[in-house]
Design a protein around this motif. Structure first.
Motif, PDB file in Angstrom:
ATOM      1  N   GLY A 135      45.455  -6.465  95.890  1.00  0.00           N
ATOM      2  CA  GLY A 135      46.866  -6.837  95.824  1.00  0.00           C
ATOM      3  C   GLY A 135      47.112  -8.239  96.340  1.00  0.00           C
ATOM      4  N   ILE A 136      46.038  -8.996  96.585  1.00  0.00           N
ATOM      5  CA  ILE A 136      46.238 -10.343  97.128  1.00  0.00           C
ATOM      6  C   ILE A 136      46.568 -11.311  95.984  1.00  0.00           C
ATOM      7  CG2 ILE A 136      45.186 -12.239  98.418  1.00  0.00           C
ATOM      8  CD1 ILE A 136      45.426  -9.830 100.170  1.00  0.00           C
ATOM      9  N   ILE A 137      47.597 -12.077  96.200  1.00  0.00           N
ATOM     10  CA  ILE A 137      48.013 -13.051  95.204  1.00  0.00           C
ATOM     11  C   ILE A 137      46.938 -14.136  95.080  1.00  0.00           C
ATOM     12  CG2 ILE A 137      49.703 -14.892  94.805  1.00  0.00           C
ATOM     13  CD1 ILE A 137      51.777 -13.041  96.087  1.00  0.00           C
ATOM     14  N   GLU A 192      50.238 -13.405 101.582  1.00  0.00           N
ATOM     15  CA  GLU A 192      51.172 -12.411 101.032  1.00  0.00           C
ATOM     16  C   GLU A 192      52.105 -12.951  99.966  1.00  0.00           C
ATOM     17  OE1 GLU A 192      51.332 -13.027 104.544  1.00  0.00           O
ATOM     18  OE2 GLU A 192      51.784 -11.128 105.520  1.00  0.00           O
ATOM     19  N   ARG A 194      55.685 -14.562  98.953  1.00  0.00           N
ATOM     20  CA  ARG A 194      57.026 -14.604  99.525  1.00  0.00           C
ATOM     21  C   ARG A 194      57.232 -13.434 100.487  1.00  0.00           C
ATOM     22  NH1 ARG A 194      58.869 -15.089  93.416  1.00  0.00           N
ATOM     23  NH2 ARG A 194      57.258 -13.500  93.429  1.00  0.00           N
ATOM     24  N   MET A 247      55.258  -7.463  89.312  1.00  0.00           N
ATOM     25  CA  MET A 247      54.728  -7.405  90.675  1.00  0.00           C
ATOM     26  C   MET A 247      55.642  -6.538  91.564  1.00  0.00           C
ATOM     27  SD  MET A 247      53.114  -9.509  93.199  1.00  0.00           S
ATOM     28  CE  MET A 247      53.549 -11.099  93.667  1.00  0.00           C
ATOM     29  N   TRP A 248      56.917  -6.467  91.221  1.00  0.00           N
ATOM     30  CA  TRP A 248      57.882  -5.770  92.074  1.00  0.00           C
ATOM     31  C   TRP A 248      58.111  -4.319  91.656  1.00  0.00           C
ATOM     32  CZ3 TRP A 248      61.884 -10.253  91.213  1.00  0.00           C
ATOM     33  CH2 TRP A 248      61.448 -11.383  91.917  1.00  0.00           C
ATOM     34  N   VAL A 270      62.989  -6.795  97.621  1.00  0.00           N
ATOM     35  CA  VAL A 270      61.771  -6.645  96.840  1.00  0.00           C
ATOM     36  C   VAL A 270      60.650  -7.544  97.376  1.00  0.00           C
ATOM     37  CG1 VAL A 270      62.090  -8.419  95.072  1.00  0.00           C
ATOM     38  CG2 VAL A 270      61.122  -6.204  94.458  1.00  0.00           C
ATOM     39  N   LEU A 271      61.033  -8.459  98.255  1.00  0.00           N
ATOM     40  CA  LEU A 271      60.043  -9.388  98.805  1.00  0.00           C
ATOM     41  C   LEU A 271      59.458  -8.914 100.122  1.00  0.00           C
ATOM     42  CD1 LEU A 271      61.917 -12.720  98.002  1.00  0.00           C
ATOM     43  CD2 LEU A 271      60.133 -11.585  96.661  1.00  0.00           C
ATOM     44  N   LEU A 272      59.758  -7.660 100.501  1.00  0.00           N
ATOM     45  CA  LEU A 272      59.217  -7.147 101.757  1.00  0.00           C
ATOM     46  C   LEU A 272      57.722  -6.886 101.620  1.00  0.00           C
ATOM     47  CD1 LEU A 272      62.071  -4.647 102.711  1.00  0.00           C
ATOM     48  CD2 LEU A 272      61.320  -6.622 104.078  1.00  0.00           C
ATOM     49  N   ASN A 273      56.960  -7.431 102.546  1.00  0.00           N
ATOM     50  CA  ASN A 273      55.513  -7.224 102.537  1.00  0.00           C
ATOM     51  C   ASN A 273      55.132  -6.090 103.481  1.00  0.00           C
ATOM     52  OD1 ASN A 273      54.827  -9.277 100.658  1.00  0.00           O
ATOM     53  ND2 ASN A 273      55.271 -10.796 102.244  1.00  0.00           N
ATOM     54  N   THR A 274      53.851  -5.705 103.406  1.00  0.00           N
ATOM     55  CA  THR A 274      53.357  -4.589 104.207  1.00  0.00           C
ATOM     56  C   THR A 274      52.197  -5.059 105.089  1.00  0.00           C
ATOM     57  OG1 THR A 274      52.621  -2.280 104.030  1.00  0.00           O
ATOM     58  CG2 THR A 274      51.655  -3.845 102.477  1.00  0.00           C
ATOM     59  N   TRP A 276      47.987  -3.990 105.568  1.00  0.00           N
ATOM     60  CA  TRP A 276      46.978  -3.117 104.968  1.00  0.00           C
ATOM     61  C   TRP A 276      45.867  -2.764 105.943  1.00  0.00           C
ATOM     62  CZ3 TRP A 276      47.682  -6.501 100.140  1.00  0.00           C
ATOM     63  CH2 TRP A 276      48.681  -5.935  99.344  1.00  0.00           C
ATOM     64  N   TYR A 327      54.143   0.266 103.106  1.00  0.00           N
ATOM     65  CA  TYR A 327      54.239   0.641 101.688  1.00  0.00           C
ATOM     66  C   TYR A 327      53.919   2.131 101.514  1.00  0.00           C
ATOM     67  CZ  TYR A 327      54.607  -4.151  99.850  1.00  0.00           C
ATOM     68  OH  TYR A 327      55.022  -5.421  99.530  1.00  0.00           O
TER      69      TYR A 327
HETATM   70  C1  LIG Z   1      56.790  -5.954  96.464  1.00  0.00           C
HETATM   71  S1  LIG Z   1      55.817  -7.389  96.410  1.00  0.00           S
HETATM   72  C2  LIG Z   1      56.255  -8.218  97.891  1.00  0.00           C
HETATM   73  C3  LIG Z   1      56.679  -9.620  97.598  1.00  0.00           C
HETATM   74  C4  LIG Z   1      55.575 -10.564  97.229  1.00  0.00           C
HETATM   75  N1  LIG Z   1      54.944 -11.102  98.414  1.00  0.00           N
HETATM   76  C5  LIG Z   1      56.100 -11.677  96.330  1.00  0.00           C
HETATM   77  O1  LIG Z   1      55.828 -12.871  96.597  1.00  0.00           O
HETATM   78  O2  LIG Z   1      56.757 -11.373  95.327  1.00  0.00           O
HETATM   79  C6  LIG Z   1      54.237  -6.687  96.734  1.00  0.00           C
HETATM   80  C7  LIG Z   1      53.100  -7.691  96.694  1.00  0.00           C
HETATM   81  O3  LIG Z   1      53.128  -8.535  97.862  1.00  0.00           O
HETATM   82  C8  LIG Z   1      51.796  -8.823  98.296  1.00  0.00           C
HETATM   83  N2  LIG Z   1      51.583  -8.301  99.663  1.00  0.00           N
HETATM   84  C9  LIG Z   1      52.368  -7.464 100.345  1.00  0.00           C
HETATM   85  N3  LIG Z   1      51.897  -7.234 101.585  1.00  0.00           N
HETATM   86  C10 LIG Z   1      50.738  -7.949 101.697  1.00  0.00           C
HETATM   87  C11 LIG Z   1      49.746  -8.123 102.718  1.00  0.00           C
HETATM   88  N4  LIG Z   1      49.815  -7.529 103.898  1.00  0.00           N
HETATM   89  N5  LIG Z   1      48.701  -8.932 102.452  1.00  0.00           N
HETATM   90  C12 LIG Z   1      48.588  -9.570 101.266  1.00  0.00           C
HETATM   91  N6  LIG Z   1      49.483  -9.447 100.255  1.00  0.00           N
HETATM   92  C13 LIG Z   1      50.544  -8.646 100.460  1.00  0.00           C
HETATM   93  C14 LIG Z   1      50.879  -8.129  97.318  1.00  0.00           C
HETATM   94  O4  LIG Z   1      50.522  -9.053  96.332  1.00  0.00           O
HETATM   95  C15 LIG Z   1      51.746  -7.031  96.730  1.00  0.00           C
HETATM   96  O5  LIG Z   1      51.320  -6.625  95.447  1.00  0.00           O
END
Ligand SMILES: C[S@@+](CC[C@H](N)C(=O)[O-])C[C@H]1O[C@@H](n2cnc3c(N)ncnc32)[C@H](O)[C@@H]1O
Length: 348
Positions: A135-137, A192, A194, A247-248, A270-274, A276, A327
């Motif tokens: 899930g890493i961008i 992550e 945004r 992605m959202w 929708v921009l809330l990160n977690t 892992w 998440y």
């Molecule tokens: C719902 S989106 C959150 C918003 C996203 N960061 C954005 O820029 O649109 C979920 C995505 O965020 C990224 N993400 C969320 N939490 C992360 C974390 N702890 N480490 C790396 N990527 C993360 C992953 O790419 C995931 O698929």
């Protein structure tokens, strides 16, 4: 206005030889699609490495082009042929997968449509930035780094309103509604992408986000969702949003029958990160709580994706700290839900 697609040409019923020709053509096309797909996936890693080494900007033509969209002459917009070809190819690819999922889970849903391979096709066509299996961008500096705003909310709303049957519309807010209860800021940082940050100190137990305003787009069928994406990519000004919404996107089981719906939040939630890594679980600082919303409440709808979600701080949050949610468990369950809708599970 709801657009109905018409996958079968009515004249085919009157002229059987046209059907035979059409099937032969489709067979040829589909085989070539599969061959291209196989070659693509074999060459993907090495080709990508070469591209990145040669020109780090080459990998995301979509986001590069996005910056030009206001003056663009729409040369990147997909032709009707592109869309028709993706539709045709994806239909067969996903049909087989869906019948397996149906058999495995005893699902007999008319909601299932042919989205999985279509979504992959669209992502490739648009040159969406990659998100790897964790899930890493991607490292691409242009990947998912623009900040959504009122304008993007309005564009997403228009696409939803234009494509979803009015009887199935849940996003009833007609203009951007901020469901955040505290001052926030959206920032971009790796890995992550945004994220949402607190602008000031917030004590434990504070309500920070609540979505009673029905500002979440709920799609009852994957057909509706596909129309929505197609609408976005036809306009060069909103084309980039088709990558973001993929992605959202979230899939939820909303009722007792376990019917699966597609959910998209259009505001900053929708921009809330977690996190892992279990060692980082202390970074989770907000959690949802189901509020006791009465059935009579005009804002309550049991089919509304996040209509009951209210996020509270679980500890004090310092100014500048990033809000993070869990998440959640059950990624495998989620995968089943996605597949039941004919969608490819995008993460992990
Ligand atoms: C719902 S989106 C959150 C918003 C996203 N960061 C954005 O820029 O649109 C979920 C995505 O965020 C990224 N993400 C969320 N939490 C992360 C974390 N702890 N480490 C790396 N990527 C993360 C992953 O790419 C995931 O698929």
């Amino acid at each position: 206005m709801h657009k109905k697609s018409c996958p079968i040409n009515p004249s085919a019923r009157r002229s059987p030889w046209i059907v035979v020709l059409a099937m032969a053509f489709f067979h040829l096309y589909f085989n070539s699609f599969l061959l291209r797909e196989a070659a693509d996936s074999e060459n993907h890693d090495s080709a990508e490495a070469t591209i990145n080494a040669a020109d780090p900007n080459t990998k995301t033509p979509l986001l590069r082009n996005m910056k030009k969209t206001t003056t663009s002459t729409n040369s990147n917009a997909p032709s009707q042929n592109d869309l028709t070809n993706i539709n045709a190819a994806s239909t067969s690819l996903v049909e087989e997968k869906q019948s397996k999922v149906r058999a495995q889970y005893g699902i007999n849903s008319t909601h299932m449509a042919m989205d999985g391979a279509w979504v992959v096709g669209v992502s490739k066509m648009l040159g969406c930035p990659d998100v790897d299996n964790n899930g890493i961008i991607s490292d691409d500096p242009n990947a998912y780094n623009y900040i959504p705003n009122n304008e993007t909310w309005n564009a997403l709303y228009r696409a939803y309103h234009a494509t979803v049957d009015p009887n199935n519309e849940f996003l009833t807010a007609t203009e951007y509604q901020n469901s955040w209860k505290v001052p926030i800021e959206v920032k971009f940082q790796r890995p992550e992408g945004r994220g949402v940050y607190a602008k000031e100190f917030i004590p434990k137990g504070t309500l920070v986000w609540s979505s009673t305003s029905r500002n979440t787009a709920t799609f009852l069928t994957s057909h509706d969702h596909r129309e929505f994406i197609e609408y976005l990519i036809k306009d060069p000004k909103t084309r980039h949003l088709a990558c973001d919404v993929q992605m959202w996107i979230d899939v939820m089981s909303l009722d007792e029958e376990g019917t699966n719906y597609i959910c998209e939040t259009f505001d900053e939630a929708v921009l809330l990160n977690t996190v892992w890594d279990d060692n980082d679980s202390h970074l989770i600082n907000i959690e949802p709580q189901l509020m006791n919303v009465s059935d009579d409440d005009p804002d309550y709808d049991e089919n509304d994706c996040y209509g009951n979600d209210h996020y509270f701080t679980v500890r004090d949050i310092q100014a500048g700290e990033q809000f993070r949610i869990d998440y959640g468990m059950g990624w495998d369950d989620d995968k089943e839900r996605w597949e039941a809708l004919g969608l490819n599970f995008p993460r992990g």
